[in-house]
Design an enzyme around this catalytic site. Structure first.
Site: not given
Lengths: 167, 133
Positions: A60-62
């Site tokens: 999700s972060c990337s």
């Protein structure tokens, strides 16, 4: 542990670690040396967007969180923001590599480590025992203008668009 | 990944580093293993695995950044430095020490050396391991 709300002063003594950009250590397989970033002092005379992610290189972060900030960077800077900083529990080397892996080389977005999740723990916004929560803040000359922690798994209140609407 | 199970009957070189994307590991320790993969395989090694305390997302990214694909060199997380701590070879604080081990097909450890100084790559390096095989 006290939560941070709009209108609060950004706490004193907050430090992160990071590896400042240098030409020689430009490539992702070239590792630099971590340094202390004295956040509380640095933020005193600037307008800052600070966002936190549970982990560098995680899905999700990337895919969903960081790219939004990259896309909206010009607009964010256009609203007088001096620094855009992303933090996570990963160490400064990993954060530096994550920045480079996303094609961010200089200081458009600074990648820093909330070492030991010290800061995130101090405001109670963590995920499990080791990771920071997913949150975003706007700090204007030391005053918190916006501070929201994601209630669930999506990127909503901590995303670039939400932050832009508050700038 | 249950190493004890999956590595039964295989000859394994297990390398531990203090951290993904860190200077010593990136510049001095990892590249010779990448370069010598074929030589290691010629000596009967089935698997070469690199472990560190970083989580598996970071380890996976480190492998990709070093252009290692396929199953030649596996990048894994020694979650919570479990393996390192239990064998007394942890490094600084939460990080693994720098060491290398050769585990034979029958599960016996035929080589196991930890660097006296984690900044150096000698007994845990690819050359030292190749000499032992």
């Amino acid at each position: 542990m006290t939560s941070l709300k709009v209108g609060d002063s950004f706490p004193a003594g907050v430090e992160f670690t990071y590896i400042p950009y240098t030409e020689e250590k430009d490539s992702i397989t070239s590792c630099g040396s971590p340094q202390q970033f004295h956040a509380s002092e640095e933020f005193a005379d600037k307008k800052v967007v600070l966002f936190a992610v549970p982990g560098a290189f995680t899905p999700s972060c990337s895919v969903r969180h960081l790219p939004g900030y990259m896309e909206h960077w010009n607009e964010i800077k256009g609203k007088g923001v001096d620094l855009v900083i992303v933090i996570a529990m990963n160490d400064a080397w990993v954060m530096s590599a994550w920045g480079k892996a996303n094609g961010i080389k200089k200081d458009e977005i600074l990648f820093m480590s909330d070492a030991g999740i010290k800061f995130s723990r101090s405001i109670g916004w963590t995920k499990g025992p080791e990771r920071t929560g997913r949150y975003a803040m706007v700090i204007d000359h030391g005053k918190v203008m916006y501070a929201e922690n994601e209630p669930a798994g999506d990127v909503t209140v901590s995303g670039a668009e939400a932050v832009l609407s508050k700038l | 990944m249950d190493a004890s199970q999956q590595w039964k009957g295989k000859k394994v070189v297990l390398v531990s580093v203090p951290g993904a994307f860190t200077p010593g590991c990136q510049a001095n320790h990892l590249p010779p293993y990448i370069q010598n993969i074929e030589k290691l395989k010629d000596k009967g090694v089935d698997i070469v695995a690199v472990i560190a305390f970083n989580d598996s997302w970071v380890m996976s990214a480190w492998g990709k950044v070093n252009k290692v694909s396929g199953e030649d060199l596996l990048f894994m997380s020694d979650t919570k430095t479990f393996f390192s701590k239990n064998y007394g070879w942890s490094g600084l604080g939460e990080r693994n020490g720098r060491w290398a081990m050769v585990i034979e097909k029958d599960g016996t450890v035929s080589y196991a050396e930890v660097e006296q100084s984690p900044r150096e790559v000698k007994v845990s390096g690819a050359d030292a391991v190749l000499d032992q095989l």
